[in-house]
Design a protein around this motif. Structure first.
Motif, PDB file in Angstrom:
ATOM      1  N   THR A 236       0.852  -1.190   0.000  1.00 60.62           N
ATOM      2  CA  THR A 236       0.000   0.000   0.000  1.00 60.62           C
ATOM      3  C   THR A 236       0.886   1.237   0.000  1.00 60.62           C
ATOM      4  O   THR A 236       2.029   1.208   0.458  1.00 60.62           O
ATOM      5  CB  THR A 236      -0.937   0.047   1.219  1.00 60.62           C
ATOM      6  OG1 THR A 236      -0.162   0.240   2.413  1.00 60.62           O
ATOM      7  CG2 THR A 236      -1.768  -1.218   1.336  1.00 60.62           C
ATOM      8  N   PHE A 237       0.321   2.347  -0.500  1.00 61.62           N
ATOM      9  CA  PHE A 237       1.092   3.560  -0.741  1.00 61.62           C
ATOM     10  C   PHE A 237       0.341   4.755  -0.157  1.00 61.62           C
ATOM     11  O   PHE A 237      -0.755   5.084  -0.601  1.00 61.62           O
ATOM     12  CB  PHE A 237       1.332   3.734  -2.240  1.00 61.62           C
ATOM     13  CG  PHE A 237       2.054   2.548  -2.848  1.00 61.62           C
ATOM     14  CD1 PHE A 237       3.422   2.555  -2.981  1.00 61.62           C
ATOM     15  CD2 PHE A 237       1.349   1.413  -3.234  1.00 61.62           C
ATOM     16  CE1 PHE A 237       4.089   1.459  -3.516  1.00 61.62           C
ATOM     17  CE2 PHE A 237       1.999   0.313  -3.770  1.00 61.62           C
ATOM     18  CZ  PHE A 237       3.387   0.336  -3.904  1.00 61.62           C
ATOM     19  N   HIS A 238       0.947   5.382   0.838  1.00 60.67           N
ATOM     20  CA  HIS A 238       0.281   6.421   1.618  1.00 60.67           C
ATOM     21  C   HIS A 238       0.321   7.767   0.905  1.00 60.67           C
ATOM     22  O   HIS A 238       1.381   8.310   0.618  1.00 60.67           O
ATOM     23  CB  HIS A 238       0.961   6.541   2.991  1.00 60.67           C
ATOM     24  CG  HIS A 238       0.244   7.452   3.930  1.00 60.67           C
ATOM     25  ND1 HIS A 238       0.589   8.769   4.102  1.00 60.67           N
ATOM     26  CD2 HIS A 238      -0.808   7.223   4.751  1.00 60.67           C
ATOM     27  CE1 HIS A 238      -0.214   9.317   5.001  1.00 60.67           C
ATOM     28  NE2 HIS A 238      -1.070   8.399   5.395  1.00 60.67           N
ATOM     29  N   GLN A 239      -0.883   8.280   0.645  1.00 59.63           N
ATOM     30  CA  GLN A 239      -1.010   9.623   0.102  1.00 59.63           C
ATOM     31  C   GLN A 239      -0.927  10.639   1.241  1.00 59.63           C
ATOM     32  O   GLN A 239      -1.406  10.390   2.346  1.00 59.63           O
ATOM     33  CB  GLN A 239      -2.353   9.781  -0.605  1.00 59.63           C
ATOM     34  CG  GLN A 239      -2.615   8.785  -1.711  1.00 59.63           C
ATOM     35  CD  GLN A 239      -4.052   8.852  -2.176  1.00 59.63           C
ATOM     36  OE1 GLN A 239      -4.449   9.789  -2.852  1.00 59.63           O
ATOM     37  NE2 GLN A 239      -4.839   7.846  -1.812  1.00 59.63           N
ATOM     38  N   LEU A 240      -0.353  11.782   0.940  1.00 63.01           N
ATOM     39  CA  LEU A 240      -0.194  12.820   1.951  1.00 63.01           C
ATOM     40  C   LEU A 240      -1.553  13.383   2.361  1.00 63.01           C
ATOM     41  O   LEU A 240      -2.315  13.866   1.527  1.00 63.01           O
ATOM     42  CB  LEU A 240       0.691  13.940   1.405  1.00 63.01           C
ATOM     43  CG  LEU A 240       1.000  15.090   2.366  1.00 63.01           C
ATOM     44  CD1 LEU A 240       1.783  14.595   3.564  1.00 63.01           C
ATOM     45  CD2 LEU A 240       1.757  16.188   1.636  1.00 63.01           C
ATOM     46  N   HIS A 241      -1.854  13.280   3.650  1.00 52.57           N
ATOM     47  CA  HIS A 241      -3.077  13.916   4.161  1.00 52.57           C
ATOM     48  C   HIS A 241      -2.865  14.466   5.566  1.00 52.57           C
ATOM     49  O   HIS A 241      -3.831  14.796   6.264  1.00 52.57           O
ATOM     50  CB  HIS A 241      -4.267  12.938   4.135  1.00 52.57           C
ATOM     51  CG  HIS A 241      -4.148  11.800   5.112  1.00 52.57           C
ATOM     52  ND1 HIS A 241      -4.923  11.713   6.245  1.00 52.57           N
ATOM     53  CD2 HIS A 241      -3.342  10.720   5.137  1.00 52.57           C
ATOM     54  CE1 HIS A 241      -4.601  10.617   6.924  1.00 52.57           C
ATOM     55  NE2 HIS A 241      -3.646   9.996   6.263  1.00 52.57           N
ATOM     56  N   PHE A 242      -1.598  14.573   5.977  1.00 54.56           N
ATOM     57  CA  PHE A 242      -1.239  15.154   7.268  1.00 54.56           C
ATOM     58  C   PHE A 242      -1.943  14.425   8.416  1.00 54.56           C
ATOM     59  O   PHE A 242      -2.589  15.024   9.272  1.00 54.56           O
ATOM     60  CB  PHE A 242      -1.546  16.661   7.288  1.00 54.56           C
ATOM     61  CG  PHE A 242      -0.839  17.407   6.188  1.00 54.56           C
ATOM     62  CD1 PHE A 242       0.503  17.724   6.303  1.00 54.56           C
ATOM     63  CD2 PHE A 242      -1.497  17.757   5.014  1.00 54.56           C
ATOM     64  CE1 PHE A 242       1.179  18.391   5.277  1.00 54.56           C
ATOM     65  CE2 PHE A 242      -0.849  18.420   3.982  1.00 54.56           C
ATOM     66  CZ  PHE A 242       0.494  18.738   4.123  1.00 54.56           C
TER      67      PHE A 242
END
Length: 306
Positions: A236-242
């Motif tokens: 899985t690949f984490h998108q930036l969402h703070f």
């Protein structure tokens, strides 16, 4: 009523209008390959987003159900359990962070791995989009515009395995697949066994769920006859969402006036609930998968590659 799916995927979201549509696209055919028709259902649980998640933001697919939880607090644990209660599949998958996109063979590989043993706990490595883990890259200029440009640069979603080219291993997965990680960003296990061990412990009520992921991982492997299977070549690949632990400073950032870090709070909560400090598992995983991209050997076996 339609036949029960092979796999129910529970995805938790909070204020992810940008990220969730890409996550859902990555979890559904045709992006997900090797799945028979009707094999999966997706249950998206909106954990009290500021603006309720609009169904029309997500893929127009009958296999996607959206539930809203109003009383989950700042932890995803109750939302996970509400979603799991709606699951119909013989197996269940949980993605606590709905900002995580999947590689194209994740679901089919996880199902094949789980077929090897009814007690199997199938786990994945987690990657962060960007040149470094986002706890660091956000302090060096990485933002959503940069991320969108990276995705456009590899032509996503045409070949999802190219996500390995624009990602870094998450901190929990720095040793690769040859040792047990402390947690997993996505897992598959028998649904009845998930329910029998109590699902996610809702006493983990701190921001982001604290060490709830660590705790579930531990409890799933308490049975020494339950194999831990780590997938190779899918992740899985984490998108930036703070998020709570992926913004600048991560788990080490101070969050109280007294200078306590998230790590301090999470460790104290685990100790209060379990009566002992958290200790990383020494279980040796079985490996299942394939080299799906030339970068797989160095990413999944970093100790060997170095």
């Amino acid at each position: 009523m339609t036949a029960a799916p092979l796999l129910s995927v529970v995805v938790i979201g909070f204020d992810m209008e940008r990220e969730l549509p890409r996550t859902l696209l990555s979890l559904l055919p045709p992006y997900q390959t090797g799945l028979p028709e009707g094999a999966i259902e997706i249950i998206v649980v909106d954990n009290g987003s500021t603006h309720p998640l609009a169904r029309d933001l997500l893929p127009a697919d009958e296999a996607v159900t959206v539930i809203r939880v109003e009383d989950g607090g700042v932890s995803p644990c109750r939302a996970v359990n509400v979603g799991a209660a709606r699951a119909r599949g013989r197996r269940i998958a949980v993605m606590v962070d709905g900002a995580r996109m999947a590689s194209p063979g994740l679901l089919s590989a996880a199902l094949m791995a789980s077929d090897t043993d009814p007690k199997a706990f199938v786990a994945t490595l987690g990657f962060h989009l960007g040149p470094k883990v986002q706890q660091i890259s956000t302090a060096e200029g990485y933002d959503r515009d940069v991320e969108d440009a990276l995705l456009a640069g590899i032509g996503w979603p045409a070949d999802g395995h190219r996500l390995f080219e624009i990602s870094a291993l998450g901190e929990s997965y720095a040793t690769g697949v040859r040792t047990a990680p402390p947690e997993t960003t996505f897992f598959v296990m028998d649904r009845e066994r998930f329910l029998a061990i109590g699902g996610f412990d809702e006493r983990f009520a701190s921001l982001g769920g604290g060490f709830a992921n660590f705790d579930l991982f531990d409890r799933a492997l308490e049975d020494q006859d339950a194999p831990l299977i780590m997938l190779v070549g899918e992740g899985t690949f984490h998108q930036l969402h703070f998020g709570a632990t992926t913004r600048e400073g991560g788990i080490r950032r101070a969050v109280t006036v007294a200078g306590q870090s998230l790590a301090d709070i999470y460790n104290a909560e685990f100790l209060a609930i379990r009566g002992r400090p958290w200790v990383r598992s020494t279980r040796r995983p079985m490996l299942f998968g394939a080299v799906t991209h030339p970068l797989v050997p160095q990413l999944f076996f970093p100790d060997v590659a170095s």
